[in-house]
Design an enzyme around this catalytic site. Structure first.
Site, PDB file in Angstrom:
ATOM      1  CG  ASP A 146      47.339  17.182 -57.295  1.00 15.80           C
ATOM      2  OD1 ASP A 146      47.144  16.180 -58.015  1.00 15.80           O
ATOM      3  OD2 ASP A 146      46.689  17.417 -56.260  1.00 15.80           O
ATOM      4  CG  ASP A 171      35.350  16.429 -56.848  1.00 16.36           C
ATOM      5  OD1 ASP A 171      35.907  15.319 -56.867  1.00 16.36           O
ATOM      6  OD2 ASP A 171      35.600  17.328 -57.670  1.00 16.36           O
TER       7      ASP A 171
END
EC number: 5.3.1.16
Length: 236
Positions: free
Chosen positions: A8, A128
């Site tokens: 990330d 998500d």
């Protein structure tokens, strides 16, 4: 089951967020290229690289992601802020797959067009959710769309690749959400990548038992609670 470490990126650094909150970030490295090479050497099947700045609209790490991709021989999957065709075109030009979340829910016509242009296998739909309902825009916006309805709709459109994240688990090391993972993996023709909450090798084993296509290793990897080598040994 494939083992996929996550990198990330925020401000060019390798970070992890707690439950997707930019205010709760931990920086793990200033050298993403060496981190990527380390995970490749350890036996990763693919890398999952997330542009957090693009996700929350504060910038872009796409040049850096391209640089990382060119240094690797394993496949790279790019995620985060891929919300228009121009950026998706660019990301696909140097990666193997792109992960599309918000745009997949907001503009299905464009999604279909991109999938037909490149092949459905190159597009991973990011589903998500919080408690079984889809969230978008970097997890900032909740919807009333049930998770399984969304997956079934995308499968009927021709999509097979899905990234499943229960936001309330992400970056917590509290263990994966096996309940929704099992339901998602039961959808025919859906290859589901499990993401969020993995804390140890037992969690990887649990995810494998639910028939996930792959598992994302994030914080547990960076906190040395699990290694790619032991995860690979387990799934092989």
């Amino acid at each position: 089951m494939k083992i996929i470490p996550a990198i990330d990126l925020m401000d060019g650094q390798v970070v992890r967020l707690y439950k997707g909150d930019p205010k709760q970030k931990t920086v793990y490295s200033d050298d993403p290229v060496s981190v990527a090479k380390k995970w490749q050497k350890a036996g990763a099947d693919m890398l999952h690289i997330v542009d957090l700045d693009a996700t929350i609209g504060t910038g872009s790490n796409l040049d850096l992601i391209e640089k990382i991709s060119k240094e690797l021989s394993i496949p790279v999957e790019v995620a985060g802020g891929l919300r228009n065709e121009e950026i998706i075109d660019r990301a696909i030009s140097f990666s193997n797959r792109v992960v599309i979340g918000t745009m997949a829910f907001k503009d299905k016509e464009m999604l279909q067009r991109i999938a037909k242009k490149y092949d459905f296998s190159k597009i991973v739909i990011s589903v998500d959710h919080i408690d079984g309902f889809i969230v978008t825009h970097g997890w900032q916006e909740s919807t009333k769309t049930p998770l399984l309805d969304a997956i079934n709709e995308f499968v009927s459109m021709g999509f097979t690749e899905f990234l499943l994240t229960n936001v309330s688990k992400d970056g917590t090391l509290e263990g994966p959400d096996l309940e929704y993972l099992e339901k998602a993996c039961a959808v025919q023709n859906a290859n589901v990548i499990a993401s969020g909450g993995i804390s140890n090798i037992d969690d990887v084993s649990d995810v494998q038992r639910k028939n996930a296509f792959a598992v994302i290793l994030g914080k547990a990897l960076y906190e040395n609670k699990i290694s790619i080598e032991e995860a690979k040994q387990l799934v092989n």
